[in-house]
Design a protein around this motif. Structure first.
Motif, mmCIF file in Angstrom:
data_model
loop_
_atom_site.group_PDB
_atom_site.id
_atom_site.type_symbol
_atom_site.label_atom_id
_atom_site.label_comp_id
_atom_site.label_asym_id
_atom_site.label_seq_id
_atom_site.Cartn_x
_atom_site.Cartn_y
_atom_site.Cartn_z
ATOM 1 N N LYS A 21 0.826 -1.220 0.000
ATOM 2 C CA LYS A 21 0.000 0.000 0.000
ATOM 3 C C LYS A 21 0.858 1.267 0.000
ATOM 4 O O LYS A 21 0.681 2.125 -0.873
ATOM 5 C CB LYS A 21 -0.972 -0.038 1.183
ATOM 6 C CG LYS A 21 -2.033 1.014 1.153
ATOM 7 C CD LYS A 21 -3.073 0.765 2.247
ATOM 8 C CE LYS A 21 -4.232 1.717 2.112
ATOM 9 N NZ LYS A 21 -5.319 1.411 3.050
ATOM 10 N N TRP A 25 1.563 3.979 -3.126
ATOM 11 C CA TRP A 25 1.308 5.400 -2.855
ATOM 12 C C TRP A 25 2.533 6.245 -3.193
ATOM 13 O O TRP A 25 2.423 7.268 -3.880
ATOM 14 C CB TRP A 25 0.900 5.542 -1.390
ATOM 15 C CG TRP A 25 0.830 6.925 -0.856
ATOM 16 C CD1 TRP A 25 -0.056 7.917 -1.222
ATOM 17 C CD2 TRP A 25 1.640 7.492 0.177
ATOM 18 N NE1 TRP A 25 0.174 9.052 -0.476
ATOM 19 C CE2 TRP A 25 1.207 8.804 0.398
ATOM 20 C CE3 TRP A 25 2.683 6.993 0.954
ATOM 21 C CZ2 TRP A 25 1.786 9.637 1.338
ATOM 22 C CZ3 TRP A 25 3.266 7.817 1.897
ATOM 23 C CH2 TRP A 25 2.819 9.126 2.085
ATOM 24 N N ASP A 28 3.006 6.225 -6.996
ATOM 25 C CA ASP A 28 2.073 7.140 -7.681
ATOM 26 C C ASP A 28 2.504 8.589 -7.521
ATOM 27 O O ASP A 28 2.442 9.375 -8.463
ATOM 28 C CB ASP A 28 0.646 6.951 -7.156
ATOM 29 C CG ASP A 28 0.034 5.629 -7.569
ATOM 30 O OD1 ASP A 28 0.549 4.971 -8.501
ATOM 31 O OD2 ASP A 28 -0.974 5.228 -6.937
ATOM 32 N N THR A 154 -5.270 3.278 8.145
ATOM 33 C CA THR A 154 -5.038 2.854 6.761
ATOM 34 C C THR A 154 -4.917 1.336 6.664
ATOM 35 O O THR A 154 -5.205 0.754 5.621
ATOM 36 C CB THR A 154 -3.788 3.529 6.160
ATOM 37 O OG1 THR A 154 -2.648 3.237 6.965
ATOM 38 C CG2 THR A 154 -3.979 5.025 6.043
ATOM 39 N N GLY A 158 -9.387 0.988 6.134
ATOM 40 C CA GLY A 158 -9.474 1.310 4.713
ATOM 41 C C GLY A 158 -9.206 2.757 4.352
ATOM 42 O O GLY A 158 -9.471 3.163 3.211
ATOM 43 N N ARG A 159 -8.695 3.548 5.276
ATOM 44 C CA ARG A 159 -8.362 4.933 4.953
ATOM 45 C C ARG A 159 -7.286 4.956 3.878
ATOM 46 O O ARG A 159 -6.335 4.186 3.913
ATOM 47 C CB ARG A 159 -7.879 5.643 6.207
ATOM 48 C CG ARG A 159 -7.667 7.120 6.022
ATOM 49 C CD ARG A 159 -7.305 7.776 7.341
ATOM 50 N NE ARG A 159 -7.182 9.214 7.180
ATOM 51 C CZ ARG A 159 -6.596 10.003 8.050
ATOM 52 N NH1 ARG A 159 -6.089 9.490 9.175
ATOM 53 N NH2 ARG A 159 -6.506 11.284 7.837
ATOM 54 N N ASP A 160 -7.423 5.859 2.923
ATOM 55 C CA ASP A 160 -6.468 5.969 1.824
ATOM 56 C C ASP A 160 -5.284 6.830 2.256
ATOM 57 O O ASP A 160 -5.460 7.857 2.914
ATOM 58 C CB ASP A 160 -7.161 6.596 0.606
ATOM 59 C CG ASP A 160 -6.354 6.410 -0.649
ATOM 60 O OD1 ASP A 160 -5.366 7.140 -0.839
ATOM 61 O OD2 ASP A 160 -6.691 5.510 -1.438
ATOM 62 N N LEU A 161 -4.094 6.415 1.876
ATOM 63 C CA LEU A 161 -2.891 7.168 2.232
ATOM 64 C C LEU A 161 -2.896 8.582 1.662
ATOM 65 O O LEU A 161 -2.275 9.486 2.235
ATOM 66 C CB LEU A 161 -1.635 6.416 1.792
ATOM 67 C CG LEU A 161 -1.294 5.191 2.634
ATOM 68 C CD1 LEU A 161 -0.277 4.312 1.927
ATOM 69 C CD2 LEU A 161 -0.779 5.610 3.996
ATOM 70 N N THR A 162 -3.593 8.810 0.565
ATOM 71 C CA THR A 162 -3.655 10.160 -0.004
ATOM 72 C C THR A 162 -4.379 11.132 0.919
ATOM 73 O O THR A 162 -4.233 12.350 0.765
ATOM 74 C CB THR A 162 -4.344 10.158 -1.388
ATOM 75 O OG1 THR A 162 -5.669 9.636 -1.244
ATOM 76 C CG2 THR A 162 -3.561 9.328 -2.394
ATOM 77 N N GLU A 163 -5.137 10.599 1.878
ATOM 78 C CA GLU A 163 -5.817 11.454 2.852
ATOM 79 C C GLU A 163 -4.862 11.988 3.916
ATOM 80 O O GLU A 163 -5.213 12.900 4.663
ATOM 81 C CB GLU A 163 -6.954 10.681 3.521
ATOM 82 C CG GLU A 163 -8.062 10.261 2.575
ATOM 83 C CD GLU A 163 -9.096 9.390 3.259
ATOM 84 O OE1 GLU A 163 -9.383 9.620 4.450
ATOM 85 O OE2 GLU A 163 -9.608 8.472 2.604
#
Length: 191
Positions: A21, A25, A28, A154, A158-163
């Motif tokens: 994960k 991240w 990306d 995360t 399920g929290r997204d790392l982009t948050e």
């Protein structure tokens, strides 16, 4: 000068691992830059046995075929981002073993780290930096640490790392430092 080629190495091979994960991240994020070329490198694709060679490949050629393939892969890059967990106050055995399986391939190249765990793998990253120095690498000052509530939410919710926007400054600084060192050391290696 061509962009430095950077490996993002996933430092865990566990069946159930979180490391993919943050690796995706950071991949990306780094892929959006115009001054760097990145590639995800998964240690699972290099099923290295525990290091049992006669000596480091700095002194004696490696006999193990997977070890030789790993060394060729490591040699392709101008720098590295290690995505590491913290197991018992250090990095994973798989990552340490992979580091031990190469030597000249790591030399005079920068190393950055993205750590994750209850304390953001701070101790594992510190250990990784001392190993990098022994391998004649230049570790960056800035790292990225996914820790505490950020890690738990995360991982389990399920929290997204982009948050995690508060990490953006460290990500940018780490990548800026890595690119600077990669360019400087690539120029020096080619001189």
């Amino acid at each position: 000068m061509a962009n430095p080629k950077i490996a993002i190495i996933i430092g865990s091979t566990r069946d159930v691992r979180y490391g993919i994960k943050p690796a995706r991240w950071i991949y990306d994020t780094a892929s959006k830059r115009t001054d760097i070329d990145v590639e995800l490198v998964d240690l699972r694709e290099f099923p290295l046995p525990f290091f049992n060679e006669k000596a480091s490949n700095a002194w004696v050629p490696t006999q193990n075929e997977v070890g030789q393939r790993w060394q060729r892969k490591v040699a392709e890059f101008d720098g590295y981002i290690f995505v590491t967990p913290e197991y018992n106050r250090s990095l994973s055995a798989a990552l340490k073993n992979a580091l031990d399986f190469a030597y000249p391939e790591w030399n005079r190249k920068p190393a950055a780290a993205v750590g994750y765990g209850s304390v953001g793998a701070a101790r594992a990253v510190e250990h990784l930096r001392t190993i990098a120095i022994e391998l004649q690498m230049a570790p960056t000052r800035t790292g990225v640490h996914i820790q505490g509530t950020d890690f738990i939410t995360t991982l389990q919710q399920g929290r997204d790392l982009t948050e995690l926007t508060h990490l953006e400054t460290n990500v940018k600084d780490m990548l800026d430092e890595l690119v600077w060192w990669a360019n400087a050391l690539k120029t020096a290696r080619e001189a």
